[in-house]
Design an enzyme around this catalytic site. Structure first.
Site, PDB file in Angstrom:
ATOM      1  N   GLY A   1      -8.719  68.207  23.203  1.00 49.19           N
ATOM      2  CA  GLY A   1      -7.341  67.935  23.628  1.00 49.19           C
ATOM      3  C   GLY A   1      -6.311  68.292  22.571  1.00 49.19           C
ATOM      4  O   GLY A   1      -5.131  68.404  22.863  1.00 49.19           O
TER       5      GLY A   1
ATOM      6  N   CYS B   1      -1.778  68.016  21.493  1.00 44.51           N
ATOM      7  CA  CYS B   1      -1.174  67.584  22.760  1.00 44.51           C
ATOM      8  C   CYS B   1      -1.723  66.236  23.193  1.00 44.51           C
ATOM      9  O   CYS B   1      -0.981  65.300  23.438  1.00 44.51           O
ATOM     10  CB  CYS B   1      -1.433  68.654  23.819  1.00 44.51           C
ATOM     11  SG  CYS B   1      -1.094  68.121  25.482  1.00 44.51           S
TER      12      CYS B   1
ATOM     13  N   LYS C   1       4.447  60.334  25.077  1.00 45.81           N
ATOM     14  CA  LYS C   1       4.951  59.981  26.410  1.00 45.81           C
ATOM     15  C   LYS C   1       4.393  58.638  26.888  1.00 45.81           C
ATOM     16  O   LYS C   1       5.041  57.930  27.663  1.00 45.81           O
ATOM     17  CB  LYS C   1       4.634  61.086  27.429  1.00 45.81           C
ATOM     18  CG  LYS C   1       5.738  62.119  27.486  1.00 45.81           C
ATOM     19  CD  LYS C   1       5.663  63.190  26.430  1.00 45.81           C
ATOM     20  CE  LYS C   1       6.771  63.248  25.461  1.00 45.81           C
ATOM     21  NZ  LYS C   1       6.650  64.317  24.478  1.00 45.81           N
TER      22      LYS C   1
ATOM     23  N   GLY D   1      16.490  66.707  13.819  1.00 50.31           N
ATOM     24  CA  GLY D   1      17.027  66.313  15.127  1.00 50.31           C
ATOM     25  C   GLY D   1      16.591  67.249  16.233  1.00 50.31           C
ATOM     26  O   GLY D   1      17.328  67.477  17.192  1.00 50.31           O
ATOM     27  N   GLY D   2      15.383  67.790  16.109  1.00 50.44           N
ATOM     28  CA  GLY D   2      14.828  68.627  17.183  1.00 50.44           C
ATOM     29  C   GLY D   2      14.201  67.739  18.255  1.00 50.44           C
ATOM     30  O   GLY D   2      14.468  66.529  18.318  1.00 50.44           O
TER      31      GLY D   2
ATOM     32  N   GLY E   1       9.444  70.652  11.573  1.00 47.76           N
ATOM     33  CA  GLY E   1       8.795  71.897  11.985  1.00 47.76           C
ATOM     34  C   GLY E   1       7.291  71.815  11.846  1.00 47.76           C
ATOM     35  O   GLY E   1       6.735  70.768  11.480  1.00 47.76           O
ATOM     36  N   ARG E   2       6.640  72.908  12.180  1.00 49.23           N
ATOM     37  CA  ARG E   2       5.180  72.950  12.200  1.00 49.23           C
ATOM     38  C   ARG E   2       4.716  74.188  11.433  1.00 49.23           C
ATOM     39  O   ARG E   2       5.457  75.153  11.277  1.00 49.23           O
ATOM     40  CB  ARG E   2       4.675  73.064  13.647  1.00 49.23           C
ATOM     41  CG  ARG E   2       5.286  72.069  14.617  1.00 49.23           C
ATOM     42  CD  ARG E   2       4.613  70.754  14.680  1.00 49.23           C
ATOM     43  NE  ARG E   2       3.207  70.801  14.981  1.00 49.23           N
ATOM     44  CZ  ARG E   2       2.407  69.731  14.877  1.00 49.23           C
ATOM     45  NH1 ARG E   2       2.903  68.559  14.479  1.00 49.23           N
ATOM     46  NH2 ARG E   2       1.129  69.821  15.174  1.00 49.23           N
TER      47      ARG E   2
ATOM     48  N   ASP F   1      -0.138  77.408  19.693  1.00 52.91           N
ATOM     49  CA  ASP F   1       0.795  77.223  18.576  1.00 52.91           C
ATOM     50  C   ASP F   1       0.529  78.193  17.427  1.00 52.91           C
ATOM     51  O   ASP F   1       1.472  78.624  16.753  1.00 52.91           O
ATOM     52  CB  ASP F   1       0.669  75.796  18.019  1.00 52.91           C
ATOM     53  CG  ASP F   1       1.456  74.776  18.823  1.00 52.91           C
ATOM     54  OD1 ASP F   1       1.907  75.115  19.934  1.00 52.91           O
ATOM     55  OD2 ASP F   1       1.611  73.639  18.338  1.00 52.91           O
TER      56      ASP F   1
ATOM     57  N   HIS G   1      17.462  63.769  51.212  1.00 56.50           N
ATOM     58  CA  HIS G   1      18.488  62.793  50.849  1.00 56.50           C
ATOM     59  C   HIS G   1      17.918  61.396  50.997  1.00 56.50           C
ATOM     60  O   HIS G   1      17.207  61.128  51.963  1.00 56.50           O
ATOM     61  CB  HIS G   1      19.698  62.933  51.784  1.00 56.50           C
ATOM     62  CG  HIS G   1      20.746  61.911  51.532  1.00 56.50           C
ATOM     63  ND1 HIS G   1      21.574  61.970  50.435  1.00 56.50           N
ATOM     64  CD2 HIS G   1      21.096  60.789  52.215  1.00 56.50           C
ATOM     65  CE1 HIS G   1      22.398  60.928  50.457  1.00 56.50           C
ATOM     66  NE2 HIS G   1      22.131  60.198  51.524  1.00 56.50           N
TER      67      HIS G   1
HETATM   68  C1  LIG Z   1       4.853  64.599  18.475  1.00 58.34           C
HETATM   69  C2  LIG Z   1       4.661  65.808  19.372  1.00 58.34           C
HETATM   70  C3  LIG Z   1       5.024  65.740  20.696  1.00 58.34           C
HETATM   71  C4  LIG Z   1       4.853  66.845  21.528  1.00 58.34           C
HETATM   72  N1  LIG Z   1       5.226  66.745  22.836  1.00 58.34           N
HETATM   73  C5  LIG Z   1       5.083  67.815  23.648  1.00 58.34           C
HETATM   74  C6  LIG Z   1       5.438  67.737  25.029  1.00 58.34           C
HETATM   75  O1  LIG Z   1       5.884  66.697  25.514  1.00 58.34           O
HETATM   76  N2  LIG Z   1       5.246  68.823  25.796  1.00 58.34           N
HETATM   77  C7  LIG Z   1       4.744  69.994  25.288  1.00 58.34           C
HETATM   78  O2  LIG Z   1       4.613  70.964  26.024  1.00 58.34           O
HETATM   79  N3  LIG Z   1       4.396  70.093  23.991  1.00 58.34           N
HETATM   80  C8  LIG Z   1       4.536  69.038  23.167  1.00 58.34           C
HETATM   81  N4  LIG Z   1       4.143  69.134  21.870  1.00 58.34           N
HETATM   82  C9  LIG Z   1       3.561  70.402  21.396  1.00 58.34           C
HETATM   83  C10 LIG Z   1       2.094  70.526  21.806  1.00 58.34           C
HETATM   84  O3  LIG Z   1       1.376  69.402  21.374  1.00 58.34           O
HETATM   85  C11 LIG Z   1       1.499  71.801  21.221  1.00 58.34           C
HETATM   86  O4  LIG Z   1       2.313  72.894  21.594  1.00 58.34           O
HETATM   87  C12 LIG Z   1       0.088  72.029  21.723  1.00 58.34           C
HETATM   88  O5  LIG Z   1      -0.763  70.963  21.362  1.00 58.34           O
HETATM   89  C13 LIG Z   1      -0.470  73.337  21.154  1.00 58.34           C
HETATM   90  O6  LIG Z   1      -1.739  73.531  21.637  1.00 58.34           O
HETATM   91  P1  LIG Z   1      -2.830  74.411  20.863  1.00 58.34           P
HETATM   92  O7  LIG Z   1      -4.058  74.356  21.692  1.00 58.34           O
HETATM   93  O8  LIG Z   1      -2.256  75.715  20.519  1.00 58.34           O
HETATM   94  O9  LIG Z   1      -3.062  73.684  19.464  1.00 58.34           O
HETATM   95  P2  LIG Z   1      -3.463  72.209  19.085  1.00 58.34           P
HETATM   96  O10 LIG Z   1      -3.125  71.265  20.145  1.00 58.34           O
HETATM   97  O11 LIG Z   1      -2.908  72.024  17.714  1.00 58.34           O
HETATM   98  O12 LIG Z   1      -5.048  72.261  18.997  1.00 58.34           O
HETATM   99  C14 LIG Z   1      -5.722  73.016  18.063  1.00 58.34           C
HETATM  100  C15 LIG Z   1      -7.093  72.410  17.831  1.00 58.34           C
HETATM  101  O13 LIG Z   1      -7.838  73.268  16.963  1.00 58.34           O
HETATM  102  C16 LIG Z   1      -8.614  72.483  16.085  1.00 58.34           C
HETATM  103  N5  LIG Z   1      -8.945  73.288  14.907  1.00 58.34           N
HETATM  104  C17 LIG Z   1      -8.072  73.802  13.993  1.00 58.34           C
HETATM  105  N6  LIG Z   1      -8.734  74.538  13.069  1.00 58.34           N
HETATM  106  C18 LIG Z   1     -10.050  74.480  13.414  1.00 58.34           C
HETATM  107  C19 LIG Z   1     -11.236  75.037  12.856  1.00 58.34           C
HETATM  108  N7  LIG Z   1     -11.187  75.814  11.769  1.00 58.34           N
HETATM  109  N8  LIG Z   1     -12.404  74.771  13.459  1.00 58.34           N
HETATM  110  C20 LIG Z   1     -12.464  73.986  14.577  1.00 58.34           C
HETATM  111  N9  LIG Z   1     -11.380  73.435  15.142  1.00 58.34           N
HETATM  112  C21 LIG Z   1     -10.181  73.689  14.578  1.00 58.34           C
HETATM  113  C22 LIG Z   1      -7.706  71.304  15.780  1.00 58.34           C
HETATM  114  O14 LIG Z   1      -8.461  70.196  15.325  1.00 58.34           O
HETATM  115  C23 LIG Z   1      -7.037  71.063  17.135  1.00 58.34           C
HETATM  116  O15 LIG Z   1      -7.749  70.112  17.896  1.00 58.34           O
HETATM  117  C24 LIG Z   1       4.294  68.033  21.013  1.00 58.34           C
HETATM  118  C25 LIG Z   1       3.903  68.104  19.675  1.00 58.34           C
HETATM  119  C26 LIG Z   1       4.080  67.005  18.855  1.00 58.34           C
HETATM  120  C27 LIG Z   1       3.651  67.094  17.416  1.00 58.34           C
END
Ligand SMILES: Cc1cc2nc3c(=O)[nH]c(=O)nc-3n(C[C@H](O)[C@H](O)[C@H](O)COP(=O)(O)OP(=O)(O)OC[C@H]3O[C@@H](n4cnc5c(N)ncnc54)[C@H](O)[C@@H]3O)c2cc1C
Length: 461
Positions: free
Chosen positions: A38, A41, A50, A179-180, A265-266, A307, A439
């Protein structure tokens, strides 16, 4: 060495969705994850925030109950229970992904992975090293909170968004730097729960990516709720103080607080991923993995999604990239379209947008018009007691299609779906107004905003 059609590194919304789609379409697939399925997210992002916000929403409803003729006796906030519920929701959804993996025959390997060759992945598991051979590899390793130079997270008083999600209590005061979207959502959450909030943004407005009218409306709303909003302000330094932390801002402003949350930021998770060894290209600035429109890196069998590509850091974009990549590995040539990605902000009041904002429309010199309609003029808003906010549409004057849509107000995050569909499919405005909207619902605001663009509003003058 185990052989696979596809090895996916990372089980966030990008990686796990790619895995489900690939296995469903017959590829022998393994997803490797060092932490929990997961990703951010589910474990540290969308879902936990949420879930906590839902508790705050219930609390806000209780505070408003008198207006609706309901007397509520003494009530208490049980912070431990709020956080427990959040943990339970996360755990249930994790089990859901595990179940889907099993049901769809997606192999899952817990461990830290790195590339050791163009077709080779090494995984350090709890019990040793596994080597995987892959025809195709997807990098879906996501992102982590960015630290301000010189200000390290101490995880006790100087917190990242990860830390605050494990707080289990409600602080008396909190400074939020940034403030993002994330900063504003936490401001809404903790201010509802009773924390004294100061939110600080370097740029001119909160939510600098949003339409300026929307940002301004949120700022006014936040101020009315007692949230201190400091824009155009830079955090200079932090020092421990007797009761918590003292933050020093530009122009010698000092603020003391229990805790400080930094969400500025990230950064991509690419450390020790073997990118250099295998010569996968990343951007010099920021380190995001470079991909083409098909989500392919510079190596033809290695893809990157979510991401870690630094495109748009949202879960639904990550998952969509995952789906497309699985199809492309199977021989399609699907290109990703980033032009109408809905952006939802779960503040109180909610905000949602799709397409360009007015600042951008002006920069591009577009010939556009606007259609704006207030929630106050809808019957539904009065029944619900939620009259603040508006919908603002930016319309291409040449073909009567939507260039951008911006909503602040009740159910904004749900309403944006109709406008995304209209925009993606280039629906003409009359196709929206010719569709009967029920409505009394908030959805009536969309045709009303269109009528306003034509100078033919029904329920405003
Ligand atoms: C506080 C917060 C609130 C958010 N709210 C929202 C929202 O409401 N709606 C929305 O659309 N987005 C939201 N986001 C953004 C969203 O969480 C991310 O855009 C999304 O999780 C990106 O998905 P991903 O699969 O690219 O990466 P991630 O979710 O970061 O998952 C990557 C996974 O890879 C694993 N990993 C990394 N390196 C390795 C490795 N070398 N070997 C094995 N595993 C590895 C990590 O452990 C992680 O589990 C929010 C983010 C934050 C921080």
């Amino acid at each position: 060495v185990e052989e696979y059609d596809l090895v996916i590194i990372g089980a966030g919304p990008a990686g796990y969705v790619a895995g489900l789609r690939a296995a469903q379409r017959g590829l022998k697939t393994v997803v490797v994850e060092k932490d929990y399925v997961g990703g951010v997210c589910l474990n540290r992002g969308c879902i936990p925030t949420k879930t906590l916000l839902e508790s705050a929403r219930h609390l806000n409803a209780i505070k408003m109950a008198g207006e609706f003729g309901i007397k509520v006796g003494n009530f208490e906030i049980d912070a431990v229970k709020i956080w427990q519920r959040k943990n339970q929701v996360v755990e249930n959804l994790r089990r859901g992904i595990d179940y889907l993996f099993k049901a769809r025959a997606v192999n899952f390997l817990k461990g830290r992975a790195k590339l050791t060759g163009k077709n080779l992945v090494e995984v350090k598991t709890g019990s040793g090293i596994s080597n995987l051979e892959a025809k195709n590899i997807i990098l879906a390793t996501g992102s982590s909170p960015f630290e301000l130079p010189g200000i390290k997270f101490d995880h006790e008083r100087i917190l990242s968004s990860d830390d605050i999600l494990d707080l289990n209590r409600i602080p008396k005061s909190l400074i939020i730097v940034g403030g993002g979207v994330i900063g504003c959502e936490f401001a809404s959450l903790f201010s509802s729960l009773g924390t004294k909030i100061t939110i600080v943004e370097l740029l001119k407005n909160l939510l600098p990516q949003e339409d300026p009218e929307i940002s301004k409306t949120l700022e006014t709303n936040f101020k009315k709720k007692g949230i201190k909003v400091m824009t155009d302000t830079k955090l200079e330094s932090i020092a421990p103080s007797e009761n918590g932390i003292e933050a020093n801002f530009s122009e010698s402003t000092k603020i003391e607080s229990d805790l400080i949350l930094i969400c500025v930021g990230r950064k991509p998770n690419t450390e020790n991923l073997g990118l250099k060894k295998v010569e996968v290209e990343a951007e010099v600035k920021g380190g995001w993995i470079k991909v083409d429109d098909y989500l392919r890196t510079n190596l033809p069998n290695i893809y990157a999604i979510g991401d870690v590509t630094g495109k748009i850091l949202l879960a639904h974009v990550a998952s969509h990239q995952g789906e497309i990549t699985a199809e492309n590995i199977l021989g399609s040539n699907k290109v990703i379209d980033y032009s109408c990605v809905p952006n939802c902000i779960f503040t109180f009041p909610e905000i949602a947008s799709v397409g360009i904002n007015e600042t951008r429309a002006k920069e591009l010199g577009l010939d556009y018009g606007t259609g704006k309609f207030p929630f106050r003029a809808l019957g539904k808003s009065h029944t619900a007691g939620e009259v603040e906010g508006f919908v603002k549409l930016l319309i291409d004057k040449h073909n009567d299609t939507i260039l951008g849509a911006h909503i602040i107000g009740p159910q904004a995050v749900g309403l944006i779906a109709e406008l995304s569909l209209a925009m993606k499919n280039k629906l003409k405005l009359n196709q929206i107004t010719d569709t009967i909207h029920a409505h009394p619902t908030f959805s009536e605001i969309i045709p009303e905003a269109v009528f306003t663009y034509f100078n033919l509003p029904l329920h405003t003058v």
